[in-house]
Design an enzyme around this catalytic site. Sequence first.
Site, PDB file in Angstrom:
ATOM      1  CG  ASP A 212      -1.919  -1.072   1.249  1.00 60.46           C
ATOM      2  OD1 ASP A 212      -2.152  -1.657   0.177  1.00 60.46           O
ATOM      3  OD2 ASP A 212      -2.464  -1.366   2.329  1.00 60.46           O
TER       4      ASP A 212
HETATM    5  P1  NAP Z   1       0.836  -3.922   3.166  1.00 58.41           P
HETATM    6  O1  NAP Z   1       0.229  -2.963   2.213  1.00 58.41           O
HETATM    7  O2  NAP Z   1      -0.028  -4.477   4.219  1.00 58.41           O
HETATM    8  O3  NAP Z   1       1.474  -5.089   2.299  1.00 58.41           O
HETATM    9  C1  NAP Z   1       2.304  -6.017   2.852  1.00 58.41           C
HETATM   10  C2  NAP Z   1       2.675  -7.023   1.789  1.00 58.41           C
HETATM   11  O4  NAP Z   1       3.647  -7.874   2.361  1.00 58.41           O
HETATM   12  C3  NAP Z   1       1.527  -7.898   1.340  1.00 58.41           C
HETATM   13  O5  NAP Z   1       1.008  -7.478   0.105  1.00 58.41           O
HETATM   14  C4  NAP Z   1       2.126  -9.316   1.321  1.00 58.41           C
HETATM   15  O6  NAP Z   1       2.032  -9.858   0.002  1.00 58.41           O
HETATM   16  C5  NAP Z   1       3.596  -9.095   1.667  1.00 58.41           C
HETATM   17  N1  NAP Z   1       4.115 -10.140   2.553  1.00 58.41           N
HETATM   18  C6  NAP Z   1       3.542 -10.701   3.616  1.00 58.41           C
HETATM   19  N2  NAP Z   1       4.333 -11.646   4.129  1.00 58.41           N
HETATM   20  C7  NAP Z   1       5.447 -11.682   3.362  1.00 58.41           C
HETATM   21  C8  NAP Z   1       6.635 -12.458   3.389  1.00 58.41           C
HETATM   22  N3  NAP Z   1       6.851 -13.405   4.301  1.00 58.41           N
HETATM   23  N4  NAP Z   1       7.568 -12.219   2.445  1.00 58.41           N
HETATM   24  C9  NAP Z   1       7.360 -11.275   1.500  1.00 58.41           C
HETATM   25  N5  NAP Z   1       6.256 -10.516   1.428  1.00 58.41           N
HETATM   26  C10 NAP Z   1       5.309 -10.727   2.349  1.00 58.41           C
HETATM   27  O7  NAP Z   1       2.100  -3.292   3.911  1.00 58.41           O
HETATM   28  P2  NAP Z   1       2.754  -1.857   3.829  1.00 58.41           P
HETATM   29  O8  NAP Z   1       3.054  -1.470   2.435  1.00 58.41           O
HETATM   30  O9  NAP Z   1       3.836  -1.868   4.855  1.00 58.41           O
HETATM   31  O10 NAP Z   1       1.599  -0.889   4.300  1.00 58.41           O
HETATM   32  C11 NAP Z   1       1.133  -0.876   5.609  1.00 58.41           C
HETATM   33  C12 NAP Z   1      -0.372  -0.811   5.599  1.00 58.41           C
HETATM   34  O11 NAP Z   1      -0.833  -1.014   6.944  1.00 58.41           O
HETATM   35  C13 NAP Z   1      -0.894   0.525   5.126  1.00 58.41           C
HETATM   36  O12 NAP Z   1      -2.081   0.361   4.388  1.00 58.41           O
HETATM   37  C14 NAP Z   1      -1.181   1.237   6.440  1.00 58.41           C
HETATM   38  O13 NAP Z   1      -2.172   2.227   6.312  1.00 58.41           O
HETATM   39  C15 NAP Z   1      -1.654   0.078   7.295  1.00 58.41           C
HETATM   40  N6  NAP Z   1      -1.519   0.344   8.748  1.00 58.41           N
HETATM   41  C16 NAP Z   1      -0.329   0.723   9.251  1.00 58.41           C
HETATM   42  C17 NAP Z   1      -0.220   1.041  10.592  1.00 58.41           C
HETATM   43  C18 NAP Z   1       1.076   1.522  11.180  1.00 58.41           C
HETATM   44  O14 NAP Z   1       1.043   2.149  12.228  1.00 58.41           O
HETATM   45  N7  NAP Z   1       2.205   1.226  10.563  1.00 58.41           N
HETATM   46  C19 NAP Z   1      -1.320   0.910  11.415  1.00 58.41           C
HETATM   47  C20 NAP Z   1      -2.526   0.448  10.866  1.00 58.41           C
HETATM   48  C21 NAP Z   1      -2.600   0.167   9.533  1.00 58.41           C
HETATM   49  P3  NAP Z   1       2.108 -11.441  -0.234  1.00 58.41           P
HETATM   50  O15 NAP Z   1       1.053 -12.025   0.630  1.00 58.41           O
HETATM   51  O16 NAP Z   1       1.881 -11.596  -1.684  1.00 58.41           O
HETATM   52  O17 NAP Z   1       3.482 -11.885   0.171  1.00 58.41           O
END
Ligand code: NAP
Length: 476
Positions: A403
């Site tokens: 994301d």
């Molecule tokens: P993300 O959008 O949740 O994507 C994470 C990706 O990691 C997934 O598409 C997944 O794809 C991949 N993944 C999972 N396990 C894996 C592994 N073992 N090896 C390789 N890839 C793996 O993560 P992000 O880009 O870090 O974004 C964070 C999201 O969380 C945002 O939408 C944010 O708004 C939300 N959020 C963040 C917080 C905060 O405080 N940081 C709090 C609440 C919500 P695969 O399954 O295909 O591997």
Amino acid sequence: MSAPLATSFIQDPDFINACYIVAFSLFITGLSMLTSPTTAVRGNKLAAVGMLIAVVATLLNSELNGSEFLLIAIGLVIGTAVGVPSAVRVKMTAMPQMVALFNGVGGGAVALIAWAEFRQAGGELGEDLAIGIPLCFAAIVGSISFWGSNIAFAKLQGLLSGSPIKVPAGLFVNIALLAIAVGAGVAILLGSTSEGLFILLLVAAAVLGNLAVLPIGGADMPVVISTLNAFTGLSAAAAGIALDNTALIVAGMLVGASGTILTDQMAKAMNRSIGSVLLGGFGGEAPAAGGGEGGSEIGGTVRSTSAADVAILLAYARQVIVVPGYGMAVAQAQHAVKELAKELEKRNIEVKYAIHPVAGRMPGHMNVLLAEADVPYDQLKEMDDINPEFGRTDVSIVIGANDVTNPDARLKTESPIYGMPILNVDESKQVIVIKRSMASGFAGIENPLFFDEKTQMLFGDAKSSVAEITSELGGL
Ligand code: NAP
């Protein structure tokens, strides 16, 4: 005979207040040191020393008798026996639920203190509203926080489904529960001394805490936890007013204020309103989009690559930006990433890390993991600093991030994440995305970056894929 001088001196209210002032100064200095990774650990320790001073100063209170000291000692032993091992053992990815649990216990303690004070006063809270009002407030908010935090913990720990659990007529039921809790409080303040009424207040607030958090998706829990954290702080401050304990007032207000600021910042970085998070329904378990190459609503082709080809591409780069995300945390790939960076630096390739404020699942998630792997702090670049760099970057390696790199946030007004500030990875000359499949991330939406003609997907677990690239690079 008067008490020995030393004893009376340390029990003097002025001395105790002076200790509190030292404790607050340490809290505030410690908090301000948390703003930088280089000083955060020291800041944490400093604030802990402040808390120790505040606790000791409170125990010096001469009104405590022997059996009360014994009870406090038993509480300390149980708390230490449970708290220390769990804090030492907790995995970094399980930190949000740990915080939920610890925070919830604080709210529960405040609610119990309010109940004990109610009993101590023989239920006559209406006699002194300056004490009665904060006590009822502390009981309601503390109880909501404890029971809500338990649900947040259960969702993140997988004990309950992470998907939103809808309660029929949820908003109406919640408003009714709040009305019951507040109504019971008002009746007590107007003169009722019924303990049953006080218990009704606690139970209504408890059910409200549960029902308010159930409909919120697991992935939104960090925002919920920081909101409940703010609630616990406010309830502790209210209890401090009722007990005339300055330490509790100041510590509670600091927790309340920092929890509120954190909630606001997280919501802004996710481009969501706090209301939309708390009303729930978004951020359930992410649906798998595609699940292999191609097959998407976006259309276009996905190009997959191999570790050997990525190594060759990297070997010719001058600047590489690593973009870590939640997948790096899941795979615990931070040490492997550091090894890859070392291999690149041996070849005089400049390596920088792009840190999005909400990458991962808790604020500072990526900073903590990379710090654990001893990545130098000056290589970690915040979003506003790194975004202008992507245009002059040869290769960006997206490691388990999704994301936070989605260009729809910039370009597609109808996207649920439109307006969320993102890392402009798509401006790099070449992009390598390491993830296991085409599955979506937290927001449950597709990412056109994966279909960009400059992008190549390296499908696999982040840790093993990065290690493979490093070994291929070493062999070149
Ligand atoms: P993300 O959008 O949740 O994507 C994470 C990706 O990691 C997934 O598409 C997944 O794809 C991949 N993944 C999972 N396990 C894996 C592994 N073992 N090896 C390789 N890839 C793996 O993560 P992000 O880009 O870090 O974004 C964070 C999201 O969380 C945002 O939408 C944010 O708004 C939300 N959020 C963040 C917080 C905060 O405080 N940081 C709090 C609440 C919500 P695969 O399954 O295909 O591997």
